[in-house]
Design an enzyme around this catalytic site. Structure first.
Site, mmCIF file in Angstrom:
data_model
loop_
_atom_site.group_PDB
_atom_site.id
_atom_site.type_symbol
_atom_site.label_atom_id
_atom_site.label_comp_id
_atom_site.label_asym_id
_atom_site.label_seq_id
_atom_site.Cartn_x
_atom_site.Cartn_y
_atom_site.Cartn_z
ATOM 1 N N ALA A 165 31.353 42.970 38.397
ATOM 2 C CA ALA A 165 30.816 41.969 39.325
ATOM 3 C C ALA A 165 30.085 40.889 38.539
ATOM 4 O O ALA A 165 29.535 41.152 37.461
ATOM 5 C CB ALA A 165 29.865 42.623 40.323
ATOM 6 N N ASP A 166 30.109 39.694 39.068
ATOM 7 C CA ASP A 166 29.351 38.600 38.464
ATOM 8 C C ASP A 166 28.879 37.675 39.584
ATOM 9 O O ASP A 166 29.612 37.448 40.550
ATOM 10 C CB ASP A 166 30.214 37.809 37.476
ATOM 11 C CG ASP A 166 29.388 36.835 36.664
ATOM 12 O OD1 ASP A 166 28.394 37.259 36.036
ATOM 13 O OD2 ASP A 166 29.714 35.626 36.656
ATOM 14 N N THR A 167 27.658 37.169 39.451
ATOM 15 C CA THR A 167 27.052 36.327 40.492
ATOM 16 C C THR A 167 26.536 35.025 39.891
ATOM 17 O O THR A 167 25.941 35.044 38.812
ATOM 18 C CB THR A 167 25.872 37.086 41.159
ATOM 19 O OG1 THR A 167 26.367 38.301 41.734
ATOM 20 C CG2 THR A 167 25.226 36.255 42.258
ATOM 21 N N GLY B 24 31.770 37.439 42.312
ATOM 22 C CA GLY B 24 33.130 37.938 42.103
ATOM 23 C C GLY B 24 33.065 39.440 41.923
ATOM 24 O O GLY B 24 32.155 39.954 41.267
#
Lengths: 219, 219
Positions: A89-91, A127
């Site tokens: 995950a990436d924010t 994501g």
């Protein structure tokens, strides 16, 4: 807090080695709400992609999430007697002009960022990438991906609240210089989308991705 | 968590006796994020107004909030050498048909309520009433009131998640049978409005009400 005991999550925990490819304590705290046994192996990815090469912030976070998941998948596969389920995950936070906001470099930078967000909306993108090994080991892994976006509307910030907020130190390690899950509660007027996406992990979307994989027979 | 040190809140804490007229631990946890010294004196009000007498759920929660604040104001005034600042609040959940949802009477009731909310939006209303005594004691108290509404959109709930959720016991003491701040994170798709309003206290609105009173010279 009790955990949500979803029956097919027991199957996942029994049959897969589940790995969260992120060291974020907030993501761990949210994943811990499910009956899913997992390990944490943060990706080594430097997150140094050229943002200018992406058509949108959503494409950028998704690529980061995919690389993080693939990085850990490549490191761990072959060392496990169970198929892998990797969660990447990436924010990022994007202001109304479309600029991705990093963590502030200084208190003055945080003050500037917060004044720039005052009275406007910004958008948080996360994501998520899931890599799911096949149960019998004969097929290529399945890669599921999704992007969640939540709009965050700031109230009008006067100098005293900006100064009080920066003085707490809270903005200094936050992308976009604010934490809605904490003291920014007093000046974020409203959001449109998933609150947990703003915190860094879109729980409902993640559950839906696993449910879809379950219905497709992957576990 | 650090607290937000707003300068005029020190003035309020010094000059007023501040009372939260609610025993809700979630409201206390949120108020504790501010440098505001306050006591908790829950209202004795039975919350037995006839809902049918109100044009909207917003009117209903606001009336509850006003009565709670006035109840505590009447009990405490005259026993304090400082002017009072009373904070009353009331929260309800309303389904898409306009029905106010209570706490479930049984597990079966919670299952029915959650299935009824599946794939639809419900709205959380909080009424906030502030009663502010005059600093010199010669004027009538000022009564400030506001209603905050947040729309909550549920994903499609299958039987397994409804059953797993009810089995945790979490819905049983929650109006509407869910807690977005907790395990409902996995099936609430999105919200439109203030997240903290769903938790039970609209922090940003409360800060704005106090700021307006400050600008009007009440403290």
């Amino acid at each position: 807090m009790a955990t949500l005991n979803i029956p097919f999550f027991t199957t996942i925990s029994d049959r897969f080695r589940v790995i969260l490819a992120s060291g974020s304590p907030r993501r761990r705290e949210l994943l811990d709400r499910l009956n899913l046994h997992y390990e944490v192996i943060p990706s080594d990815f430097a997150e140094d992609l050229d943002k200018a090469q992406f058509a949108s912030a959503g494409d950028y976070v998704l690529e980061n999430a995919i690389i993080k998941a693939q990085d850990v998948y490549q490191r761990v596969k072959g060392q496990s007697d169970k198929p892998l389920l990797i969660i990447g995950a990436d924010t990022v936070v994007v202001n109304s002009a479309g600029t991705i906001l990093e963590k502030p470099a200084s208190e003055q930078d945080a003050i500037c960022t917060l004044k720039g967000l005052s009275g406007k909306s910004n958008t948080v993108f996360t994501g998520v990438c899931l890599i799911v090994g096949s149960l019998d080991g004969t097929k290529d892994p399945v890669v599921e991906r999704a992007v969640e976006a939540t709009q965050v509307v700031f109230g009008d910030l006067d100098d005293s609240i900006v100064e009080a907020y920066v003085a707490t130190g809270e903005p200094m390690d936050k992308a976009g210089s604010y934490a809605y899950q904490s003291l920014a509660c007093f000046f974020v007027k409203e959001i449109k989308g998933d609150y947990y996406n703003v915190v860094g992990f879109p729980c409902a979307r993640f559950y839906q991705m696993l449910l879809d994989l379950h219905h497709q027979g992957h576990f």
